[in-house]
Design a protein around this motif. Sequence first.
Motif: not given
Lengths: 291, 187
Positions: A6, A9, A13, B152, B156, B161-163
């Motif tokens: 989390e 991510v 973001l 979230l 994502r 979204v690429r972590v």
Amino acid sequence: MTDLLEDRVAGALRAHALDVAPPLAHDPQRVLRIGRRRRTVRAIGGAAAVVVGLAVAGVGIAELATPRTQVVDLAGWFAEPAPEDVIEVLGEAFANPDPFPYDDVDLPFDESTARFLGNTGKAQAYVGINAAGEICLFVMAIDPEGEWVTALSCRAPSQVAERGLGLSLIVVGGGGDEVRLVPDSFGAPPDGWLEQGKNLWSRTPTYEVNADGQAYGPMLGNSPETQPDLILVEADDGQEGYAYAADLEGPMPSSPEEALRWQEEGRYAQRSIPVYLSDGTTRIGTFTQGR
Amino acid sequence: MRTDRDAEFAAFMAADAGALLHTAWLLCGDAHRAEELTQQALVSTYLAWPRARETDPLAYARRTLANARIDAWRRRRREVLTDPRTAPDAGSPSHEDRLADRDRLIRALRLLPARQRRIVVLRYFVGLAEAEVAQELDVSLGTVKSTASRGLARLRVELGVRVPAAGSTGDASPPAALRVRLERGNR
């Protein structure tokens, strides 16, 4: 999602949001200016009610003075219009970056909703939306001490759309105006009222009359036809008295060329005008125009 | 003294107005509206400055910002949304692509219900702790946890979204909004 995932991510973001954010700006001086004005209004709000003999006539008195006209559903004014609908009909917003010209007076509603309605001779009228979503008529004038005095009346949009909004601003020792915000559908003003601008009426003042039949009092209307024969002025020595309207107006040039010549000759610079008691004959002083 | 108050408030604006503008933009998705909302929030904070400065003026302004936005949602019936079909896929970092990325982010945030969007913005984009979000929005800690997590996850998916891999240098330095908070916390 695990906490670690989390966090990663969220980090991605955040970085992404900062990367793609548009340029954003604000004007700190403008914030301070508006903030100071609002503080001032809060501070003087109670005192103003004492200084100003304020008679909020509201829609009731306005209705007595005005014959009911059939209301037309113009731009959604009827049937629970939103405040924005009413304001939209009333005119354009102030042009940024100078939305309201007076630093020493605060508008009792957000400037972004405010519209200048017009001058009524003694006062200036504005309309806007308050925090409760009501339409507000705000009138301001200068009293004999040179201080601003203000009056405010707010009603639900549906009431304003149907019946308009009225109030009176009585400045102690300085006359006053009765002002109405009217929907388009009201048409022409009835007898006794003047149309001072779009959606703005003010009541024709009734003047006192002296023994010679001359009307005297403060100049309240915009039109020369409604001004009294003797207009209330403050003489050079501070006394209140009356000057003949014709003297105040002075000689008029007969052509633009003559006006230009007079200007070059300095004839507009200063003029001394006699000041009388209300009888129009007893002279008490001089009013110097253009001082 | 008015000058003291103004000087203090001017310093506050200089330090934190940028973060507020960014938060406002994420909440409402429009740059002009964000500037307008931020101004309203700052004016409200100025009026309440004696009280706000005693606690956390940035939190006060942020709370006002969220409330102002709620008012605006109630009052405004028309929202301008970008047509999703016109947005190209994100790719090279050209100006057009950057604009497209911006649109995708805003559209993704707008897919979230209002309360979820506020929680997500404050928790993940502003970087507040869950307890702080709960306090600022006056909701329970459990609500923040569950709502934020779901929001979230949806973001994502919407954004793909690429972590970054753990330990990668890509996220080594905290982004600016987070830096603002860190600097404030270190005073």
